[in-house]
Design a protein around this motif. Structure first.
Motif, short mmCIF file in Angstrom:
data_model
loop_
_atom_site.label_atom_id
_atom_site.label_comp_id
_atom_site.label_asym_id
_atom_site.label_seq_id
_atom_site.Cartn_x
_atom_site.Cartn_y
_atom_site.Cartn_z
N ALA A 66 58.83 56.41 1.99
CA ALA A 66 57.55 56.30 2.70
C ALA A 66 56.87 55.01 2.30
O ALA A 66 56.98 54.56 1.16
CB ALA A 66 56.64 57.49 2.38
N ASP A 88 51.95 55.30 4.28
CA ASP A 88 52.08 56.38 5.26
C ASP A 88 51.17 57.54 4.89
O ASP A 88 50.88 57.78 3.71
CB ASP A 88 53.53 56.88 5.30
N LYS A 122 53.51 53.51 15.35
CA LYS A 122 53.44 54.01 13.98
C LYS A 122 52.00 54.06 13.51
O LYS A 122 51.25 53.09 13.67
CB LYS A 122 54.26 53.13 13.04
N PHE A 166 49.56 54.39 10.24
CA PHE A 166 49.56 54.29 8.78
C PHE A 166 48.17 53.89 8.31
O PHE A 166 47.29 53.53 9.10
CB PHE A 166 50.62 53.30 8.28
#
Length: 596
Positions: A223, A271, A300, A302
């Motif tokens: 991660a 993450d 994504k 994050f």
């Protein structure tokens, strides 16, 4: 911001990209021209004098070429260590302003200082010779090349480099090599990487194509944020000391194949399911609503880490220091750096501006890596990175298609992954290369697994070669056919020289299109001029080797900004010149494209 910072005034209409158009809220407005132009950090506005009435009144024929452009206005900041800044203009150029962004920091200080502002007005060299006594009639006007000789921003770019102590050549010329990302993405493992390293080593030994660096990109950790937690199946432990030595072994394997080991990291991102996010939720930047701020890239989600917090800085320092001094990596590709300076409330130190945070975060990484490690900035605001990174991504992600592919919005041609965005950004920011850093145009994709046709692949290679940036392949090298490999072989070794983008300030003006912002004409010189050859031979270090890296370094010595560099006649254009063997003379190489 992946848009270029060059715009053109054509026939009194300011040329802009739709991403930079905004309704005026602070400038005087009128019903005829409701829009004005905004640029981050710096801008250059040029006038082509492309008006028939003006030509007749001045009795001057003005071709549409930057070499003979009219007056130019350069505005920008010498640095962005204190605040981020913008430049705005209305459509008629009646109002031109520079703004510094303090956010809420004014509440914490009564002594406010800004970064230095830079404003330069450049005029064309149109003049009338002195009247002779023997001639009763005034002589006609003469048109000389403009005072800035093709590059109106040259003085500003050098001033920024000097102010920030940039030394683009301090850790060598732009590199060629390989990166794991665009074929494998997160699906990498020890075997796959070593197979490609072996092929690159064979390329070097057989002189098929040189490779100076191999970069292990994302996919080795469990991660983001947990930078020492490796995927157990793909990167199994190889040591007897209870530690996972797989990353150190990979760096050693790269070195055995005579390349510089490179590693991707995003030290100020994590993450939401990472161990770091669970252990230190107080490190994560929160938005105005008190929720974790979205630092997402396309596809994504994050978090960004609060770099005003000394504990975050210490954590990022240790992650980078470990990669360099324990694992043995000599090049780091540092990505999503903007995550350190997201807007938000509840930060550890609310008195710092976002520019101050970014500048502090970057210098923290440089201190951790040390002076001899090459740093590539990626996803990074430009201003704070000058003088810190050695190379900088100047474009959007290259992507496997010409336009952004579904489900991405195909009409966003400036920032989303696509070859078109990579080409456009690389051309419009070519002037930065070897002055602030070596430009990184992102990877050259040669494999048949993409949707790119042969013309598109060759076009990308041409832009990489003509603009003189880094050259990184990113394919499964075992599947690469000879015809596509030949494309890379043609442009290697790198010249180390930056071509002149001649129409960056009037792109598509000939077709009457204002604002496409897509240049199509790039030129390099080749010359056996002895003055240029002598300059190339006195580069720092005076290395006598004749390999490709040394030749690239010699050429880069001509193109790069260097403190206390002796003055040279701009008509020599040594920045855009490739030295050639004595007796070959002087000629030009031009790339003419029809991108639109």
């Amino acid at each position: 911001d992946d848009d270029d910072h060059h715009r053109t005034l054509q026939d009194q209409h300011l040329s802009t990209n739709q991403n930079h158009v905004a309704m005026s809220s602070t400038l005087p407005n009128n019903n005829d021209d409701p829009f004005y132009y905004t640029s981050d950090f710096y801008t250059c506005i040029t006038s082509s004098l492309n008006d028939e009435n003006q030509k007749r009144s001045n009795r001057i024929h003005t071709p549409i070429s930057d070499e003979y452009n009219g007056p130019s206005l350069v505005m920008g900041f010498l640095s962005q260590k204190r605040q981020y800044g913008i430049i705005t203009a209305d459509a008629s150029l009646t109002y031109l302003t520079m703004h510094c962004s303090f956010q809420n920091t004014l509440a914490y200080s009564t002594n406010i200082q800004t970064d230095w502002a830079y404003v330069q007005l450049l005029t064309s060299c149109t003049t009338q010779p002195p009247k002779r006594q023997s001639s009763p009639q005034p002589l006609p006007l003469f048109r000389y090349p403009s005072s800035y000789d093709e590059e109106p921003m040259a003085h500003y770019l050098h001033s920024v480099a000097s102010h920030n102590h940039a030394k683009p050549l301090s850790r060598g010329p732009p590199l060629a090599g390989w990166c794991s990302w665009y074929h494998y993405y997160e699906n990498i493992d020890v075997f796959t990487l070593k197979e490609n390293f072996g092929i690159l080593g064979d390329f070097n030994r057989q002189k098929k194509m040189g490779s100076e660096v191999a970069v292990v990109d994302d996919g080795y950790i469990t991660a983001w944020g947990d930078w020492d937690s490796f995927k157990p199946k793909s990167f199994p432990s190889t040591g007897n000391n209870g530690l996972n030595n797989s990353m150190r072994d990979i760096a050693s394997e790269i070195s055995k194949n005579e390349m510089k080991p490179g590693l991707w990291m995003a030290p100020y991102a994590c993450d939401k399911f990472s161990k770091l996010a669970k252990l230190h939720p107080e490190w994560i930047i929160k938005n105005d609503a008190g929720r974790y701020a979205n630092s997402s890239n396309c596809g994504k989600f994050f978090y960004g880490l609060d770099a005003t917090n000394p504990e975050v800085l210490d954590y990022a320092y240790r992650c980078v220091h470990r990669a360099v001094h324990q694992w043995g990596y000599r090049l780091l590709k540092l990505d999503f750096l903007y995550a350190a300076c997201l807007e938000g409330n509840g930060k550890y130190n609310p008195s710092m501006t976002r520019a101050e945070v970014m500048s502090t975060a970057l210098r923290n990484l440089r201190n951790a890596a040390g002076p001899n490690v090459e740093l590539i900035g990626c996803g990074c605001p430009l201003g704070p990175a000058v003088g810190v990174v050695d190379s900088m991504r100047v474009s959007a992600d290259v992507g496997p298609t010409w336009y952004p592919a579904l489900p991405l919005p195909w009409w966003d041609e400036g920032t989303l992954p696509s070859l078109r965005a990579m080409v456009r950004n690389s051309l419009t920011r070519a002037s930065l290369s070897h002055r602030w850093w070596h430009n990184d145009p992102d990877c050259l994709l040669l494999g048949r697994t993409t949707s790119l046709n042969d013309n598109e692949v060759r076009s990308a290679a041409t832009v990489v070669a003509m603009t003189g940036g880094m050259l990184l392949l990113s394919d499964d090298l075992s599947m690469l056919d000879s015809s596509r490999l030949r494309v890379a072989q043609v442009v290697y070794p790198l010249t180390g020289v930056t071509g002149m983008v001649l129409d960056v300030h009037n792109a598509n003006a000939a077709e009457g299109i204002a604002g496409s912002g897509f240049p199509s004409l790039v030129r390099l010189w080749c010359s056996d001029d002895k003055d240029i050859m002598n300059q190339a031979m006195i580069y720092e270090g005076n290395d006598e080797r004749e390999d490709s890296i040394s030749q690239t370094l010699r050429n880069s010595f001509l193109a790069s900004f260097r403190p206390n560099k002796p003055w040279s006649d701009p008509r020599m254009r040594s920045r855009n010149c490739v030295p050639v063997c004595d007796g070959l003379g002087t000629w030009s190489i031009a790339s003419i494209s029809n991108w639109s």
